[in-house]
Design a protein around this motif. Structure first.
Motif, PDB file in Angstrom:
ATOM      1  N   MET A 159       0.766  -1.245  -0.053  1.00 56.05           N
ATOM      2  CA  MET A 159       0.074   0.110  -0.057  1.00 56.05           C
ATOM      3  C   MET A 159       0.823   1.256  -0.073  1.00 56.05           C
ATOM      4  SD  MET A 159      -2.995   1.025   2.587  1.00 56.05           S
ATOM      5  CE  MET A 159      -4.260   0.157   2.114  1.00 56.05           C
ATOM      6  N   ARG A 160       1.944   1.236   0.625  1.00 52.49           N
ATOM      7  CA  ARG A 160       2.678   2.353   0.982  1.00 52.49           C
ATOM      8  C   ARG A 160       3.523   2.474  -0.274  1.00 52.49           C
ATOM      9  NH1 ARG A 160       3.750   5.033   5.460  1.00 52.49           N
ATOM     10  NH2 ARG A 160       2.808   3.927   7.494  1.00 52.49           N
ATOM     11  N   GLU A 161       4.026   1.551  -1.032  1.00 55.28           N
ATOM     12  CA  GLU A 161       4.763   1.549  -2.371  1.00 55.28           C
ATOM     13  C   GLU A 161       3.879   2.403  -3.447  1.00 55.28           C
ATOM     14  OE1 GLU A 161       5.561   0.750  -6.345  1.00 55.28           O
ATOM     15  OE2 GLU A 161       4.182  -0.557  -5.287  1.00 55.28           O
ATOM     16  N   ILE A 162       2.336   1.969  -3.522  1.00 60.49           N
ATOM     17  CA  ILE A 162       1.417   2.786  -4.486  1.00 60.49           C
ATOM     18  C   ILE A 162       1.206   4.112  -3.927  1.00 60.49           C
ATOM     19  CG2 ILE A 162      -0.932   2.580  -5.321  1.00 60.49           C
ATOM     20  CD1 ILE A 162      -0.764  -0.581  -4.658  1.00 60.49           C
ATOM     21  N   LEU A 163       0.918   4.603  -2.583  1.00 58.17           N
ATOM     22  CA  LEU A 163       0.708   5.756  -2.297  1.00 58.17           C
ATOM     23  C   LEU A 163       2.065   6.566  -2.513  1.00 58.17           C
ATOM     24  CD1 LEU A 163      -1.456   4.955   0.920  1.00 58.17           C
ATOM     25  CD2 LEU A 163      -2.195   5.750  -1.392  1.00 58.17           C
ATOM     26  N   ASP A 164       3.122   6.168  -2.485  1.00 61.15           N
ATOM     27  CA  ASP A 164       4.240   7.006  -2.693  1.00 61.15           C
ATOM     28  C   ASP A 164       4.065   7.595  -4.114  1.00 61.15           C
ATOM     29  OD1 ASP A 164       5.251   6.518  -0.389  1.00 61.15           O
ATOM     30  OD2 ASP A 164       6.776   5.028  -0.684  1.00 61.15           O
ATOM     31  N   ARG A 165       3.382   6.973  -5.134  1.00 61.15           N
ATOM     32  CA  ARG A 165       3.411   7.649  -6.164  1.00 61.15           C
ATOM     33  C   ARG A 165       2.586   8.826  -6.356  1.00 61.15           C
ATOM     34  NH1 ARG A 165       1.723   1.960  -9.074  1.00 61.15           N
ATOM     35  NH2 ARG A 165       3.343   0.511  -8.069  1.00 61.15           N
ATOM     36  N   ILE A 166       1.897   9.270  -5.179  1.00 61.55           N
ATOM     37  CA  ILE A 166       0.837  10.420  -5.195  1.00 61.55           C
ATOM     38  C   ILE A 166       1.847  11.434  -4.532  1.00 61.55           C
ATOM     39  CG2 ILE A 166      -1.182  11.281  -4.764  1.00 61.55           C
ATOM     40  CD1 ILE A 166      -2.296   8.330  -4.846  1.00 61.55           C
ATOM     41  N   PRO A 167       2.240  12.632  -5.198  1.00 66.49           N
ATOM     42  CA  PRO A 167       3.173  13.592  -4.666  1.00 66.49           C
ATOM     43  C   PRO A 167       2.224  14.406  -3.578  1.00 66.49           C
ATOM     44  CG  PRO A 167       2.862  14.337  -6.949  1.00 66.49           C
ATOM     45  CD  PRO A 167       2.319  12.769  -6.709  1.00 66.49           C
ATOM     46  N   GLU A 168       0.883  14.533  -3.879  1.00 65.79           N
ATOM     47  CA  GLU A 168       0.053  15.321  -2.992  1.00 65.79           C
ATOM     48  C   GLU A 168      -0.021  14.931  -1.515  1.00 65.79           C
ATOM     49  OE1 GLU A 168      -0.993  16.308  -7.231  1.00 65.79           O
ATOM     50  OE2 GLU A 168      -0.672  14.223  -5.771  1.00 65.79           O
ATOM     51  N   ILE A 169       0.340  13.897  -1.512  1.00 71.67           N
ATOM     52  CA  ILE A 169       0.152  13.077   0.147  1.00 71.67           C
ATOM     53  C   ILE A 169       1.302  13.607   0.982  1.00 71.67           C
ATOM     54  CG2 ILE A 169       0.311  10.850   1.334  1.00 71.67           C
ATOM     55  CD1 ILE A 169      -1.137   9.626  -1.070  1.00 71.67           C
ATOM     56  N   THR A 215      -3.479  14.869   3.477  1.00 68.05           N
ATOM     57  CA  THR A 215      -3.265  15.472   1.970  1.00 68.05           C
ATOM     58  C   THR A 215      -2.692  16.958   2.373  1.00 68.05           C
ATOM     59  OG1 THR A 215      -5.239  16.516   1.672  1.00 68.05           O
ATOM     60  CG2 THR A 215      -5.132  14.163   0.956  1.00 68.05           C
ATOM     61  N   LYS A 216      -2.166  17.433   1.240  1.00 67.02           N
ATOM     62  CA  LYS A 216      -1.485  18.908   1.387  1.00 67.02           C
ATOM     63  C   LYS A 216      -2.513  19.967   1.019  1.00 67.02           C
ATOM     64  CE  LYS A 216       3.029  16.970   0.359  1.00 67.02           C
ATOM     65  NZ  LYS A 216       4.278  16.935  -0.472  1.00 67.02           N
ATOM     66  N   GLN A 217      -2.519  21.067   1.657  1.00 67.94           N
ATOM     67  CA  GLN A 217      -3.535  22.135   1.173  1.00 67.94           C
ATOM     68  C   GLN A 217      -4.751  21.948   0.737  1.00 67.94           C
ATOM     69  OE1 GLN A 217      -0.697  23.932  -1.584  1.00 67.94           O
ATOM     70  NE2 GLN A 217       0.652  24.379   0.041  1.00 67.94           N
ATOM     71  N   HIS A 218      -5.603  20.965   1.592  1.00 69.44           N
ATOM     72  CA  HIS A 218      -7.007  20.795   1.068  1.00 69.44           C
ATOM     73  C   HIS A 218      -7.344  20.239  -0.128  1.00 69.44           C
ATOM     74  CE1 HIS A 218      -7.759  23.121   4.631  1.00 69.44           C
ATOM     75  NE2 HIS A 218      -7.373  24.349   4.285  1.00 69.44           N
ATOM     76  N   GLN A 219      -6.228  19.421  -0.753  1.00 71.18           N
ATOM     77  CA  GLN A 219      -6.461  18.872  -2.189  1.00 71.18           C
ATOM     78  C   GLN A 219      -7.290  17.662  -2.066  1.00 71.18           C
ATOM     79  OE1 GLN A 219      -2.690  19.222  -4.583  1.00 71.18           O
ATOM     80  NE2 GLN A 219      -1.815  19.638  -2.744  1.00 71.18           N
ATOM     81  N   ASP A 220      -8.182  17.558  -3.065  1.00 72.12           N
ATOM     82  CA  ASP A 220      -9.198  16.386  -3.141  1.00 72.12           C
ATOM     83  C   ASP A 220      -8.302  15.350  -3.901  1.00 72.12           C
ATOM     84  OD1 ASP A 220     -10.865  14.319  -3.552  1.00 72.12           O
ATOM     85  OD2 ASP A 220     -12.508  15.730  -3.992  1.00 72.12           O
ATOM     86  N   ILE A 221      -7.690  14.416  -3.491  1.00 67.60           N
ATOM     87  CA  ILE A 221      -6.888  13.358  -4.307  1.00 67.60           C
ATOM     88  C   ILE A 221      -7.593  12.210  -4.341  1.00 67.60           C
ATOM     89  CG2 ILE A 221      -4.590  14.526  -3.478  1.00 67.60           C
ATOM     90  CD1 ILE A 221      -4.282  12.271  -1.760  1.00 67.60           C
ATOM     91  N   ARG A 222      -9.047  11.978  -4.090  1.00 69.98           N
ATOM     92  CA  ARG A 222      -9.621  10.613  -4.202  1.00 69.98           C
ATOM     93  C   ARG A 222      -9.711  10.217  -5.617  1.00 69.98           C
ATOM     94  NH1 ARG A 222     -15.128  12.472  -1.853  1.00 69.98           N
ATOM     95  NH2 ARG A 222     -14.460  14.448  -3.049  1.00 69.98           N
ATOM     96  N   GLU A 223      -9.674  10.937  -6.803  1.00 71.26           N
ATOM     97  CA  GLU A 223      -9.591  10.179  -7.981  1.00 71.26           C
ATOM     98  C   GLU A 223      -8.180   9.699  -8.414  1.00 71.26           C
ATOM     99  OE1 GLU A 223     -10.298  11.943 -12.549  1.00 71.26           O
ATOM    100  OE2 GLU A 223     -10.852  13.050 -11.060  1.00 71.26           O
ATOM    101  N   LYS A 224      -7.174  10.523  -7.915  1.00 71.17           N
ATOM    102  CA  LYS A 224      -5.783   9.879  -8.068  1.00 71.17           C
ATOM    103  C   LYS A 224      -5.519   8.595  -7.214  1.00 71.17           C
ATOM    104  CE  LYS A 224      -3.336  14.168  -9.330  1.00 71.17           C
ATOM    105  NZ  LYS A 224      -1.839  14.806  -9.008  1.00 71.17           N
TER     106      LYS A 224
END
Length: 327
Positions: free
Chosen positions: A239-249, A268-277
């Protein structure tokens, strides 16, 4: 329409209002939210000219309520927490009395009174003595006198206190109708009330304004980030390996569940909605994502945090909050 500047009210050694500053704009419903004893009613009484201030100014459409009370009060309709009713009068008689006090031209009394009775749904009880009315109807009579003359600003202090659920719904609907042509300010200590009807919320605690924003934006004030909860068919390292691909986390906390499922709380950083990512990243990794939901601080949590703490989170100061002397 209303500007409150450096407002202070002291009762002996007790500081009821502590240097309040805010502005009210036209065409919105504003909610004063705070615990009992926070200073909501005192602020409203000063804004309407019922009380004098120890210090500061209240400007109503360019008129100082303390220096030009008659001019300022022409633009205000006020319903105190306990409606100022003369119970030996009928509804129609009382509204006629209120029309005279408000200096409405006598030729306009009948049409004005009939219009507010229709608005507040009092036509069926117009000839009944006020003392024989239910509490809900008495509240409507109080609202009718506040609206009579159709001032630009309607100020309501705890307008639904003591009413049953049906009456509360009716009064809230009436407030929404009033807001179509008036600026409405209401005070309450009931969170559901302000969330339901208000466009803008001002939270008062210990005589201070501790937050001022829309209900939606207030939910972001407590934290610089938003969290997302997920569950996936993977171990923690995958799971962490997959999530590391998303820079907004900003950060990830994982917890192993049964049947090879791992749960994680993602900040997340700065109220960003990253659910789609997140969804697409797990899909590309061919890793089944079982749960995906966004979490945000509730208005209840924000209210408790702000009224129990001393932090001042005003929208106008938000950008400079790290350097603000109040924090």
């Amino acid at each position: 329409m209303i500007e409150v500047k450096n407002l202070v009210k002291k009762y002996g050694n007790h500081l009821a209002i502590d240097h309040l500053d805010f502005k009210i704009e036209q065409g919105k419903i504003y909610g004063f939210l705070g615990p009992n004893g926070a200073g909501k009613s005192t602020t409203m009484n000063i804004m309407t000219g019922y009380l004098g201030a120890t210090q500061g100014e209240v400007i109503i459409n360019g008129h100082d309520i303390l220096k030009e009370p008659e001019e300022a009060k022409k633009d205000i309709g006020y319903l105190p927490e306990i409606p100022p009713l003369y119970t030996e009068m009928t509804v129609r008689e009382y509204l006629g009395f209120a029309a005279e006090l408000k200096r409405i031209p006598k030729g306009e009394w009948e049409s004005s009174i009939e219009e507010v009775m229709k608005l507040t749904k009092l036509m069926d009880v117009r000839d009944r003595l006020i003392r024989n009315l239910s509490k809900g109807y008495k509240q409507r009579v109080g609202l009718a006198q506040a609206v009579l003359g159709f001032p630009d600003i309607i100020i309501l202090d705890e307008p639904t206190v003591g009413l049953d659920p049906k009456q509360i719904i009716e009064i809230r609907e009436l407030i929404r109708n009033l807001a179509k042509k008036h600026t409405v300010i209401l005070s309450s200590h009931i969170l559901a009330e302000v969330r339901e009807v208000c466009d803008y919320i001002m939270i008062i605690s210990k005589g201070k304004l501790v937050a001022s924003d829309t209900p939606e934006n207030l939910e972001h004030l407590m934290d610089g980030a938003e969290s997302v909860e997920i569950e996936a068919k993977a171990d923690a390292s995958k799971m962490r390996e997959i999530l590391d691909r998303i820079p907004e986390i900003a950060s990830v906390k994982t917890e192993a569940q049964e049947n090879g499922i791992t749960a994680a709380v993602i900040t997340t950083k700065q109220h960003q909605d990253i659910r789609e990512k997140i969804f697409l990243t797990f899909a590309e990794a061919k890793c089944p994502l079982l749960t995906l939901k966004s979490n945000r601080a509730s208005l209840e949590e924000i209210f408790l945090e702000l009224t129990q703490g001393e932090a001042v989170l005003n929208k106008d100061e938000k950008e400079d909050e790290t350097n603000a002397g109040d924090l």
